[in-house]
Motif scaffolding. Structure first.
Motif, PDB file in Angstrom:
ATOM      1  N   PHE A   1      21.045  54.419  32.382  1.00 22.57           N
ATOM      2  CA  PHE A   1      20.572  53.102  32.778  1.00 22.57           C
ATOM      3  C   PHE A   1      19.369  53.215  33.716  1.00 22.57           C
ATOM      4  CE2 PHE A   1      25.077  52.919  31.911  1.00 22.57           C
ATOM      5  CZ  PHE A   1      25.225  51.778  31.126  1.00 22.57           C
TER       6      PHE A   1
ATOM      7  N   ASN B   1      17.468  48.900  37.432  1.00 21.56           N
ATOM      8  CA  ASN B   1      17.612  47.447  37.339  1.00 21.56           C
ATOM      9  C   ASN B   1      18.817  47.033  36.508  1.00 21.56           C
ATOM     10  OD1 ASN B   1      16.865  47.881  34.667  1.00 21.56           O
ATOM     11  ND2 ASN B   1      14.868  46.895  34.845  1.00 21.56           N
TER      12      ASN B   1
ATOM     13  N   ASN C   1      19.371  47.728  33.239  1.00 20.07           N
ATOM     14  CA  ASN C   1      19.121  47.729  31.799  1.00 20.07           C
ATOM     15  C   ASN C   1      19.370  49.114  31.203  1.00 20.07           C
ATOM     16  OD1 ASN C   1      18.382  45.022  31.568  1.00 20.07           O
ATOM     17  ND2 ASN C   1      16.232  45.443  32.022  1.00 20.07           N
TER      18      ASN C   1
ATOM     19  N   GLN D   1      12.086  49.530  30.121  1.00 21.17           N
ATOM     20  CA  GLN D   1      12.744  49.058  31.338  1.00 21.17           C
ATOM     21  C   GLN D   1      13.186  47.606  31.254  1.00 21.17           C
ATOM     22  OE1 GLN D   1      11.312  49.922  35.225  1.00 21.17           O
ATOM     23  NE2 GLN D   1      10.677  51.997  34.746  1.00 21.17           N
ATOM     24  N   ASP D   2      12.544  46.824  30.386  1.00 19.83           N
ATOM     25  CA  ASP D   2      12.949  45.424  30.243  1.00 19.83           C
ATOM     26  C   ASP D   2      14.141  45.257  29.309  1.00 19.83           C
ATOM     27  OD1 ASP D   2      11.806  45.913  27.796  1.00 19.83           O
ATOM     28  OD2 ASP D   2      10.246  44.379  27.960  1.00 19.83           O
ATOM     29  N   GLY D   3      14.662  46.394  28.785  1.00 17.19           N
ATOM     30  CA  GLY D   3      15.824  46.339  27.915  1.00 17.19           C
ATOM     31  C   GLY D   3      15.493  46.268  26.441  1.00 17.19           C
ATOM     32  N   LYS D   4      14.216  46.088  26.096  1.00 14.20           N
ATOM     33  CA  LYS D   4      13.811  46.018  24.690  1.00 14.20           C
ATOM     34  C   LYS D   4      13.801  47.424  24.086  1.00 14.20           C
ATOM     35  CE  LYS D   4      13.025  41.571  24.847  1.00 14.20           C
ATOM     36  NZ  LYS D   4      11.639  41.078  24.897  1.00 14.20           N
TER      37      LYS D   4
END
Length: 249
Positions: free
Chosen positions: A145, A148, A150, A172-175
């Motif tokens: 992970f 943040n 994600n 890092q934005d989860g995409k």
């Protein structure tokens, strides 16, 4: 005539004293360390993993006197802060925690069942960094992970560690950044690979792979397509048995 005085020491006292002396020789020693000498920015504090047979470690920890460590062992930083506390059996650690100098856990390891165990790693802030599941000594699941929260990376296998179930990484934005997942169930299992531009919506490259027992690795099979950020196809190459067969574009 000189009188000889015999002093009889009860056997139990002698045995007790001997046992205590032997016990002193088996007391697990502790060491002191600097964080900079044992910390890896990617993998953390791995110093004691080599004593963990459940993770494949085959080293044995011994006392200064040469005895195998048994029971709880602690190690500290040079400033006195606790670094490691583990329970050892015949020199190998069966459960333990490592700590940052601020007292926050760096990782914990424990048995979940007789065959399954779990390791959790943490950032110095206390947020979860990684969860790894082991089964019969094999790592069958990795979940990493970002700080943040994600997901950063996922890799999973079946319990026998014979079949890859997925291998994916994320921005890092989860995409999604890279996705590698099976699209068939029977051998030879075909895997679809997709790589994305930042944002996780536009595909950068896509192709399929199969596992080759000859190459002992995954090889490309079929078309390998590459796109630009607008989604325009810029390259299309066909592979057969991992080798370029023809260029389509």
């Amino acid at each position: 005539m000189r009188r000889v005085i015999y002093v009889f020491i009860p056997l139990c006292i002698f045995l007790n004293a001997t046992a205590q002396e032997n016990f002193k020789g088996q007391v697990a020693h502790e060491k002191v360390y600097d964080l900079k000498d044992i910390y890896d920015s990617t993998y953390g504090i791995q110093l004691f993993d080599k004593f963990n047979s459940a993770m494949g470690g085959d080293s044995v920890r011994k006392t200064l006197q040469g005895y195998m460590c048994n029971g709880f062992v602690q190690d500290h930083y040079k400033n006195g802060a606790l670094l490691h506390k583990g329970f050892y059996t015949d020199g190998q650690v069966t459960m333990y925690s490592n700590y940052y100098p601020n007292g926050q856990e760096e990782r914990t390891f424990k048995a979940v069942t007789e065959r399954k165990s779990e390791m959790k790693k943490y950032f110095e802030s206390g947020k979860i960094k990684s969860v790894v599941d082991f089964y019969d000594g094999n790592a069958i699941s990795y979940h990493d992970f970002y700080e943040n929260g994600n997901p950063a990376y996922v890799e999973e296998y079946d319990k026998k560690h014979e079949r890859l179930l997925q291998r994916c990484s994320f921005f890092q934005d989860g995409k999604p950044e890279n996705l590698f997942i099976p699209i068939t169930e029977k051998a030879p299992i075909v895997y679809a690979h997709k790589e994305y531009f930042p944002g996780g919506t536009q595909v950068k490259e896509e192709y399929q792979m199969v596992y080759s027992s000859n190459a002992l690795d995954y090889i490309k099979e079929g078309e390998d397509k590459v796109y630009d950020e607008k989604g325009t196809l810029v390259s299309d190459i066909q592979y057969v048995d991992g080798q370029v067969n023809k260029t389509i574009k």
